[in-house]
Structure formats: structure tokens, C-alpha cells
Design a protein around this motif. Structure first.
Motif, mmCIF file in Angstrom:
data_model
loop_
_atom_site.group_PDB
_atom_site.id
_atom_site.type_symbol
_atom_site.label_atom_id
_atom_site.label_comp_id
_atom_site.label_asym_id
_atom_site.label_seq_id
_atom_site.Cartn_x
_atom_site.Cartn_y
_atom_site.Cartn_z
ATOM 1 N N MET A 77 0.861 -1.197 0.000
ATOM 2 C CA MET A 77 0.000 0.000 0.000
ATOM 3 C C MET A 77 0.893 1.241 0.000
ATOM 4 S SD MET A 77 -3.545 0.363 1.979
ATOM 5 C CE MET A 77 -3.015 -0.111 3.575
ATOM 6 N N THR A 78 0.757 2.081 -1.019
ATOM 7 C CA THR A 78 1.591 3.274 -1.078
ATOM 8 C C THR A 78 0.971 4.388 -0.234
ATOM 9 O OG1 THR A 78 0.458 3.739 -3.135
ATOM 10 C CG2 THR A 78 2.700 2.904 -3.308
ATOM 11 N N ALA A 79 1.830 5.204 0.308
ATOM 12 C CA ALA A 79 1.377 6.282 1.183
ATOM 13 C C ALA A 79 0.656 7.358 0.378
ATOM 14 C CB ALA A 79 2.573 6.880 1.917
ATOM 15 N N LEU A 80 -0.338 8.002 1.019
ATOM 16 C CA LEU A 80 -1.015 9.133 0.383
ATOM 17 C C LEU A 80 -0.092 10.340 0.403
ATOM 18 C CD1 LEU A 80 -4.586 8.838 1.921
ATOM 19 C CD2 LEU A 80 -3.877 8.201 -0.381
ATOM 20 N N ILE A 81 0.507 10.558 1.574
ATOM 21 C CA ILE A 81 1.478 11.642 1.722
ATOM 22 C C ILE A 81 2.685 11.077 2.460
ATOM 23 C CG2 ILE A 81 1.919 13.989 2.542
ATOM 24 C CD1 ILE A 81 -1.028 14.474 2.685
ATOM 25 N N GLU A 82 3.855 11.447 1.988
ATOM 26 C CA GLU A 82 5.071 10.946 2.603
ATOM 27 C C GLU A 82 6.070 12.089 2.681
ATOM 28 O OE1 GLU A 82 6.173 7.440 0.578
ATOM 29 O OE2 GLU A 82 7.502 6.725 2.162
ATOM 30 N N ALA A 83 6.757 12.199 3.813
ATOM 31 C CA ALA A 83 7.780 13.242 3.955
ATOM 32 C C ALA A 83 9.051 12.624 4.499
ATOM 33 C CB ALA A 83 7.289 14.341 4.890
ATOM 34 N N HIS A 84 10.178 13.083 3.970
ATOM 35 C CA HIS A 84 11.476 12.616 4.459
ATOM 36 C C HIS A 84 12.351 13.801 4.805
ATOM 37 C CE1 HIS A 84 10.926 8.397 3.753
ATOM 38 N NE2 HIS A 84 10.454 8.651 2.551
ATOM 39 N N GLY A 85 12.848 13.798 6.030
ATOM 40 C CA GLY A 85 13.777 14.845 6.457
ATOM 41 C C GLY A 85 13.215 16.241 6.291
ATOM 42 N N LEU A 86 11.911 16.370 6.573
ATOM 43 C CA LEU A 86 11.230 17.647 6.351
ATOM 44 C C LEU A 86 11.691 18.715 7.340
ATOM 45 C CD1 LEU A 86 8.913 19.289 5.015
ATOM 46 C CD2 LEU A 86 7.391 18.270 6.701
ATOM 47 N N THR A 87 12.227 19.793 6.806
ATOM 48 C CA THR A 87 12.644 20.920 7.638
ATOM 49 C C THR A 87 11.967 22.183 7.120
ATOM 50 O OG1 THR A 87 14.776 19.914 8.142
ATOM 51 C CG2 THR A 87 14.617 22.296 8.414
ATOM 52 N N VAL A 88 11.333 22.921 8.032
ATOM 53 C CA VAL A 88 10.655 24.154 7.641
ATOM 54 C C VAL A 88 11.142 25.291 8.522
ATOM 55 C CG1 VAL A 88 8.451 25.343 7.405
ATOM 56 C CG2 VAL A 88 8.595 22.905 6.895
ATOM 57 N N ARG A 89 11.598 26.365 7.884
ATOM 58 C CA ARG A 89 11.980 27.573 8.615
ATOM 59 C C ARG A 89 10.962 28.654 8.344
ATOM 60 N NH1 ARG A 89 16.657 26.062 6.605
ATOM 61 N NH2 ARG A 89 18.133 25.123 8.055
ATOM 62 N N LEU A 90 10.508 29.289 9.396
ATOM 63 C CA LEU A 90 9.574 30.413 9.254
ATOM 64 C C LEU A 90 10.181 31.602 9.980
ATOM 65 C CD1 LEU A 90 6.101 28.724 9.926
ATOM 66 C CD2 LEU A 90 7.101 29.305 7.719
ATOM 67 N N GLY A 91 10.420 32.670 9.234
ATOM 68 C CA GLY A 91 10.991 33.879 9.827
ATOM 69 C C GLY A 91 12.309 33.606 10.528
ATOM 70 N N GLY A 92 13.178 32.789 9.912
ATOM 71 C CA GLY A 92 14.497 32.525 10.461
ATOM 72 C C GLY A 92 14.505 31.488 11.575
ATOM 73 N N HIS A 93 13.312 31.065 11.986
ATOM 74 C CA HIS A 93 13.217 30.114 13.083
ATOM 75 C C HIS A 93 12.896 28.732 12.524
ATOM 76 C CE1 HIS A 93 12.278 28.516 16.992
ATOM 77 N NE2 HIS A 93 11.076 28.191 16.600
ATOM 78 N N GLU A 94 13.635 27.742 12.968
ATOM 79 C CA GLU A 94 13.391 26.396 12.462
ATOM 80 C C GLU A 94 12.228 25.772 13.220
ATOM 81 O OE1 GLU A 94 16.814 24.217 10.925
ATOM 82 O OE2 GLU A 94 16.152 22.554 12.175
ATOM 83 N N VAL A 95 11.089 25.676 12.545
ATOM 84 C CA VAL A 95 9.879 25.177 13.197
ATOM 85 C C VAL A 95 9.838 23.653 13.191
ATOM 86 C CG1 VAL A 95 7.364 25.309 13.225
ATOM 87 C CG2 VAL A 95 8.703 27.273 12.448
#
Lengths: 267, 257
Positions: free
Chosen positions: B1-19
Motif C-alpha cells: 500500500m503506497t502512502a497518500l502523503i510521505e515526507a522525508h527529512g522535512l525541515t521548515v523555517r519560518l521567519g528565520g526560526h526552524e519550526v
């Protein structure tokens, strides 16, 4: 029929109303009032530019309005404190426009015609431009209506449905620039924003759906055009301000009417 | 069964801050996943990144092609100047027939008479269900709920969770929900992911409740107890119990660095 200046004036006002109703509704829903101010005030700068370069006025105003609307839209996208930024932009655009016009050598410019409109002097060519622009905006907004409305309600909701709020913002930016360019002759740079906001606000008190509000705003703007023109003819008042004044009176009447209705509904 | 959504090593920065930093995530068709985390732990950002609303600074997100997402936002700020009936709202962004709209109201336990009401005049619970009804009209493969039960009282919350569970059973849609309510997690969750900028621990609700990482993150207020709303199918009445799960559990939770 088009030989009569009053007929041409009424048709010009009606044309602008067709675009101003739905666009004005979005301006109200998205709290873009100052945005409309900045863009329409920049039109004066466009007039100066067009006269200096020997371009048609409508080309100059469209270009400068587009540039201003694009700038404001880009700044808004970067999260600037919009209230102050827009205030600065709106007023300085007007000031620079007025200064620029005074620099034009040998050109006698009737400034008040650009500031307050000159609807009674609308010619056949003006009329063609007004209707062309207004219909373009109306068709554009009708085409994007569902996406625009979803983006206005909640951008995340729109994104999750595969829509692009940024693109819809661009649609409104473009529409605003076109309306500013075509409405300049009708109500003038100082009152274009009023023509967008007052009829829409007037329609709000009776509307139950977005569509009803947009159509209502157009009808109210048409009614205000006729009322304003009538006042102008009979009492020799300036036509542009008279149209806005008529719209404001309609706003007050409809507000009172809806208050009475609500009073009757609730025990 | 394949994933609907998959993330690997997800990094998000918002306004210089790593969320979010280095988050791995996946959700399979029909799966119910609850993301749990304190305020500011990046839960909403995770949802928004997974839906493609915010771009990741690094890492990879893969969504199944043409994935239909039914998003139920945390709240909907409706400008007073925007007249909008419930019926009209259900037709956004895609126009639906009256019959479809009424069926969606029925399904979410709302009276059809609500169709003519203004969206701004609804109670919190009603609005929550209207938002869900709208999301269902898109025939979603995955429902995404952001703090969906905020502002609901406990019975309201239990009823809402039951509704979600029933909808999953009927439509087979996956459910991805986010909650900061550390005391209560939907018992039907197949997986609970504890988030605090990174994934602290994940597993079934019971497994997570005994994880040391969970206790470290949420333990103070609840003494480590994770209360679960259970969906009692044999009970005919609308009543929910919360069950603390303090007993030791044989399974070891799945630990993350």
C-alpha cells in the motif's frame, strides 16, 4: 442616441458600475480599501506621464495603476505592515502626480477633471474604452469567481483544494488597475475608491450571498450614477462627487431599511 | 500500500526560526493518524507543509498524484461584510447540487434548516460540522483536521471523534488530525505522532502513552496518563468515557532520535 452627452454620461457610469460592483465587493471582503486608494491616486501620476510622453491618457493611467497595484500586492505578500505602507504609498502617489503635472511645459491640464472626473465630457472613444475595460473585468471576475471567493474566505482552504491564492490576487490586482483607468474619466482619481466601496457596502445590508451583494452593488452604482447625473443637471453640481454622494445616500437608506427589518424579525 | 502523503527529512523555517527539523512522516490510505504536540511544536506547520501550503526549506514531500484533500481548518475568520449562507459555503470551491449539500449536512448530523443560515451566525460546534461537511463534498481521499475539536465541550468532542471514525469506516478516507489536547486523543487513531519540532515518539495510542519521550513532553500535567475517548459500538446512548492507561504495556514504543 450617443450624440446626447447625458446619454453618454449615463452609459459611461453604467459601464463602470458593471465592473465596480463585483470588484468593489472583493475590495470590501478582503479589506483592500486603502489598496484601492493607493492605486487610484497613482493614476494622476499616470496622467502626468502620459501627457509628458505624448501617450494616450488611458495608457499612462493603466500602466501606472498596474505598477502601483503590483507593488502593493507584492508588499502585502511579504507581510509588510499594510496600513502604514499603503497610507504612505497612496498619499505620496497623489502628491508626486500633482507635482509632476505642474512640471509639464506648455500643457494646460484641467486637473480637476482628473481629480473629480468629467463624466459629462465623455466622448464616443471614451465610452468604448470604458465598456471594453469594464466588460473585460466583469468576465475575468466571473471566470475566476469560485476560486476568488474560496481564496478570499481562507487561503489555506484554497491551497488544499489545489487553487493558487497568489494567482487570484493577481486577478484582483489586474482588475483594479483596469477599473482605475476606465473610471478616471467618470469619477476622478480621488473618488474611484469610493465608487468601489460605497455601493458594495450599501448592498451588504440586504444581501445574503456573495453573488447578491456583487449584483446589488452594481445596481446601486447604476442608480447612484443616474441620481448623481440628475442632481448635476438640475442643480449644476459637479457630476463625479454627486454620484458618490448619491451612493452614500443609498447606503444610509439601505442600512436604515435593514435595521428596521431586523427589528421586526427579532421580538 | 503506497502512502497518500510521505515526507522525508522535512525541515521548515519560518521567519528565520526552524519550526520543523528532519521530520519523517507518512500516512497510508484509510489510516487515522493523530499528531500531538504542545503549542508551538510545529503541528499546524506540519499539516500546511504536507498539504503544500508552505514550502519546506529542505527535505522531500511526496503526495499521491491527484490527491483529493478535505481540509477542515482550525477556524474560519469570516469578515462581517461577506454574506455567506451555509448552502453557498458548501459549494466552495466546487459547486454541488442541493441534494449533495443536504446529504452532507445529514451526514455530519446537522439539520437541513441550517442551509439558509449565515455562516457567521453558527455556534462553534455547528461551524465545525459545516466545515467537515464541506470537506466531505470533495470526496476526499484524506481528511485533514487542524485542532478540529477546539472550543467543543467534552461530549461534543467525543461525538465529533465518533463522527470522524464512522466517516472513515464508510468512505475509507484517511484521517490526519492535529491536537494540542494532551489529555484526550481519539482512541481510534492507528498511530499517534508526538511532535515537538521533531518527532519525539510515535506508535499506537497505548504505546505512545507509555513512551518515556511522551512522559517527558507531556507528563507534568497528566502524570503521563493519556486518556482515550473510546468508540463503544455496543452502547446505544451518546456517552463517552475516558480511560486512563497507566498500566504497563508489553510493547516497546518506536523511538526516534
Amino acid at each position: 442616441m450617443l450624440d446626447d452627452f447625458l446619454t453618454r454620461a449615463a452609459l459611461a457610469g453604467t459601464g463602470v458600475a458593471v465592473a465596480a460592483g463585483p470588484l468593489g465587493s472583493f475590495v470590501v471582503w478582503r479589506r483592500m480599501a486603502y489598496f484601492g486608494d493607493a492605486t487610484s491616486h497613482a493614476a494622476i501620476l499616470g496622467v502626468a506621464l502620459a501627457l509628458a510622453l505624448g501617450l494616450p491618457v488611458i495608457a499612462g493611467t493603466t500602466l501606472v495603476a498596474l505598477a502601483m497595484a503590483g507593488t502593493v500586492s507584492a508588499l502585502a505578500g511579504r507581510g509588510w505592515a499594510m496600513d502604514t505602507t499603503l497610507g504612505v504609498l497612496a498619499h505620496s502617489a497623489l502628491a508626486f502626480g500633482l507635482v509632476a503635472v505642474s512640471f509639464l511645459p506648455g500643457v494646460r491640464v484641467d486637473l480637476s477633471a482628473f481629480l473629480f472626473g468629467d463624466i459629462l465630457a465623455v466622448g464616443r472613444a471614451d465610452l468604448a474604452f470604458i465598456w471594453l475595460g469594464a466588460l473585460a473585468v466583469a468576465v475575468l471576475l466571473a471566470w475566476r469567481w469560485q476560486a476568488l471567493l474560496t481564496s478570499t474566505l481562507n487561503e489555506d482552504l484554497a491551497c488544499s483544494a489545489g487553487l493558487h491564492p497568489g494567482r487570484e490576487r493577481l486577478v484582483l490586482t489586474l482588475s483594479l488597475a483596469i477599473v482605475v483607468a476606465v473610471a478616471l474619466k467618470v469619477v476622478g482619481a480621488l473618488l474611484i475608491a469610493a465608487l468601489l466601496i460605497v455601493p458594495a457596502a450599501a448592498a451588504r445590508s440586504l444581501a445574503r450571498t456573495p453573488e447578491a451583494m456583487a449584483i446589488g452593488a452594481t445596481l446601486i452604482a447604476i442608480l447612484a450614477t443616474f441620481g448623481g447625473l440628475g442632481l448635476s443637471i438640475t442643480h449644476d453640481t459637479p457630476a463625479g462627487p454627486s454620484i458618490i454622494a448619491a451612493a452614500a445616500v443609498l447606503f444610509a437608506l439601505l442600512l436604515a431599511l435593514s435595521a428596521v427589518r431586523r427589528g421586526q424579525l427579532s421580538p | 500500500m503506497t502512502a497518500l502523503i510521505e515526507a522525508h527529512g522535512l525541515t521548515v523555517r519560518l521567519g528565520g526560526h526552524e519550526v520543523l527539523s528532519g521530520v519523517d512522516f507518512h500516512i497510508a490510505p484509510g489510516e487515522i493518524v493523530t499528531v500531538l504536540g504542545p503549542n508551538g511544536s510545529g503541528k499546524s506547520t506540519l499539516l500546511r507543509a504536507l498539504m503544500g501550503i508552505v514550502a519546506p526549506s529542505s527535505g522531500q514531500i511526496t503526495r499521491a498524484p491527484g490527491l483529493r484533500i478535505g481540509y477542515v481548518p482550525q477556524k474560519l475568520a469570516i469578515d462581517r461584510n461577506l454574506p455567506l449562507t451555509v448552502r453557498r459555503f458548501l459549494s466552495l470551491p466546487r459547486r454541488v447540487s442541493d441534494a449533495q449539500a443536504m446529504a452532507a449536512l445529514d451526514r455530519t448530523g446537522l439539520p437541513q434548516a441550517l442551509a439558509g443560515r449565515q455562516l457567521g451566525a453558527l455556534s462553534g460546534g455547528q461551524l465545525q460540522r459545516v466545515l467537515l461537511a464541506r470537506a466531505l463534498l470533495g470526496n476526499p481521499q484524506i481528511l485533514v483536521l487542524d485542532e478540529a475539536t477546539q472550543g467543543l465541550d467534552q461530549p461534543g468532542e467525543a461525538a465529533f471523534y465518533r463522527l470522524i471514525e464512522d466517516i472513515r469506516a464508510e468512505t475509507g478516507a484517511a484521517v490526519l488530525m492535529v491536537s494540542h489536547d494532551l489529555h484526550v486523543v481519539m482512541a481510534a487513531s492507528d498511530r499517534v505522532v508526538c511532535l515537538n519540532g521533531h518527532v519525539c515518539c510515535e506508535g499506537t495510542p497505548r504505546v505512545v502513552s507509555t513512551a518515556p519521550e511522551y512522559r517527558a513532553l507531556f507528563g507534568l500535567g497528566t502524570q503521563g496518563a493519556l486518556a482515550l475517548y473510546r468508540h463503544e459500538h455496543d452502547h446505544g446512548h451518546d456517552h463517552a468515557h475516558d480511560h486512563p492507561h497507566d498500566h504497563s504495556h508489553p510493547h516497546e514504543p518506536h523511538h526516534h532520535a
